[in-house]
Motif scaffolding. Sequence first.
Motif, short mmCIF file in Angstrom:
data_model
loop_
_atom_site.label_atom_id
_atom_site.label_comp_id
_atom_site.label_asym_id
_atom_site.label_seq_id
_atom_site.Cartn_x
_atom_site.Cartn_y
_atom_site.Cartn_z
N UNK A 1 0.86 -1.18 0.00
CA UNK A 1 0.00 0.00 0.00
C UNK A 1 0.90 1.23 0.00
N UNK A 2 0.77 2.06 -1.00
CA UNK A 2 1.59 3.27 -1.12
C UNK A 2 0.66 4.48 -1.13
N UNK A 3 0.89 5.37 -0.18
CA UNK A 3 0.03 6.54 -0.01
C UNK A 3 0.86 7.81 -0.12
N UNK A 4 0.37 8.81 -0.85
CA UNK A 4 0.99 10.13 -0.86
C UNK A 4 2.01 10.36 -1.95
N UNK A 5 1.96 9.62 -3.05
CA UNK A 5 2.92 9.83 -4.13
C UNK A 5 2.87 11.26 -4.66
N UNK A 6 1.71 11.90 -4.55
CA UNK A 6 1.58 13.27 -5.04
C UNK A 6 2.37 14.27 -4.21
N UNK A 7 2.87 13.84 -3.07
CA UNK A 7 3.64 14.75 -2.20
C UNK A 7 5.10 14.87 -2.62
N UNK A 8 5.55 14.04 -3.54
CA UNK A 8 6.94 14.10 -4.00
C UNK A 8 7.08 15.26 -4.99
N UNK A 9 7.98 16.21 -4.75
CA UNK A 9 8.16 17.34 -5.68
C UNK A 9 8.45 16.84 -7.10
N UNK A 10 7.88 17.52 -8.07
CA UNK A 10 8.04 17.09 -9.46
C UNK A 10 9.34 17.59 -10.09
N UNK A 11 10.01 18.51 -9.45
CA UNK A 11 11.26 19.01 -9.99
C UNK A 11 12.17 19.53 -8.90
N UNK A 12 13.47 19.62 -9.18
CA UNK A 12 14.44 20.13 -8.22
C UNK A 12 14.88 19.09 -7.21
N UNK A 13 15.94 19.42 -6.48
CA UNK A 13 16.45 18.51 -5.48
C UNK A 13 15.49 18.34 -4.31
N UNK A 14 15.45 17.15 -3.73
CA UNK A 14 14.61 16.90 -2.57
C UNK A 14 15.24 15.81 -1.72
N UNK A 15 14.91 15.83 -0.43
CA UNK A 15 15.47 14.89 0.54
C UNK A 15 14.37 13.97 1.03
N UNK A 16 14.57 12.67 0.90
CA UNK A 16 13.63 11.69 1.42
C UNK A 16 14.15 11.21 2.77
N UNK A 17 13.31 11.31 3.80
CA UNK A 17 13.72 10.94 5.16
C UNK A 17 12.77 9.88 5.71
N UNK A 18 13.10 8.59 5.58
CA UNK A 18 12.23 7.53 6.11
C UNK A 18 12.68 7.06 7.50
N UNK A 19 11.74 6.39 8.18
CA UNK A 19 12.15 5.57 9.31
C UNK A 19 12.85 4.33 8.76
N UNK A 20 13.46 3.55 9.64
CA UNK A 20 14.31 2.46 9.13
C UNK A 20 14.07 1.19 9.94
N UNK A 21 13.41 0.21 9.30
CA UNK A 21 13.07 -1.04 9.97
C UNK A 21 13.74 -2.26 9.36
N UNK A 22 14.18 -2.16 8.10
CA UNK A 22 14.64 -3.34 7.39
C UNK A 22 15.82 -3.03 6.48
#
Length: 221
Positions: free
Chosen positions: A22-43
């Motif tokens: 289940x993937x929610x919120x793909x529209x929140x990823x900027x469509x251009x320019x640099x961006x930082x993805x910050x996830x929690x880490x379980x695996x």
Amino acid sequence: MGVYDLTRSSTRGLIAGLCRPTVVGLQNVPTGGGFIVAPNHLSFLDSVLVQALMPRPVAFFAKAEYFTGTGFKGALMRSFFQGVGSIPVERGQQAASVQALKTLLGMLEAGDGVGIYPEGSRSRDGLLYRGRTGVGWLALTTGAPVVPVGLLGTDRLQPADRRWIRPQHFTMKIGEPLYFDKTGPNHSLPARRQVTDAIMDAIAELTGQQRATGYNKSAVE
């Protein structure tokens, strides 16, 4: 289609077929320019999952050993991690950590997406640990938006004591991007701490994890 696109597309198809995520919120990823993805880490698999399912390429660091193995297995791992856009880094050395952040800085300034785990290493007990301030440094230095990501259930894909992957459903929640004023590298440690804490608060809201009061002391993955 290049090697990166082919590897990423193939990995995405494999994940979709085996895990039905289940993937929610793909529209929140900027469509251009640099961006930082910050996830929690379980695996161990978290970076691969995020890289495959994000709508834009995201580069994560991976242990240098994954790129230097010998024989068929070594060649296969090297090809895969290069194919998904991973960047080799020597773990556990201060100089290497500083250079790693500089590498991410250059990629952000070039308009690329980068991934960084604020917790450092993966959580083996399911708690969300205090964030280390490298992500805050990147956000303030570049002004790039930070996209918080909450991963739920990825620990069931490969438990810490198991060698093999077991297909399991998991969820990836992508939060709204966080924007912080660009100050350049000359900002204070308290400012960096404040930004990092805000990012961790956003991740906690996405995952619902219980918060730990300190840093994750488990071995670096």
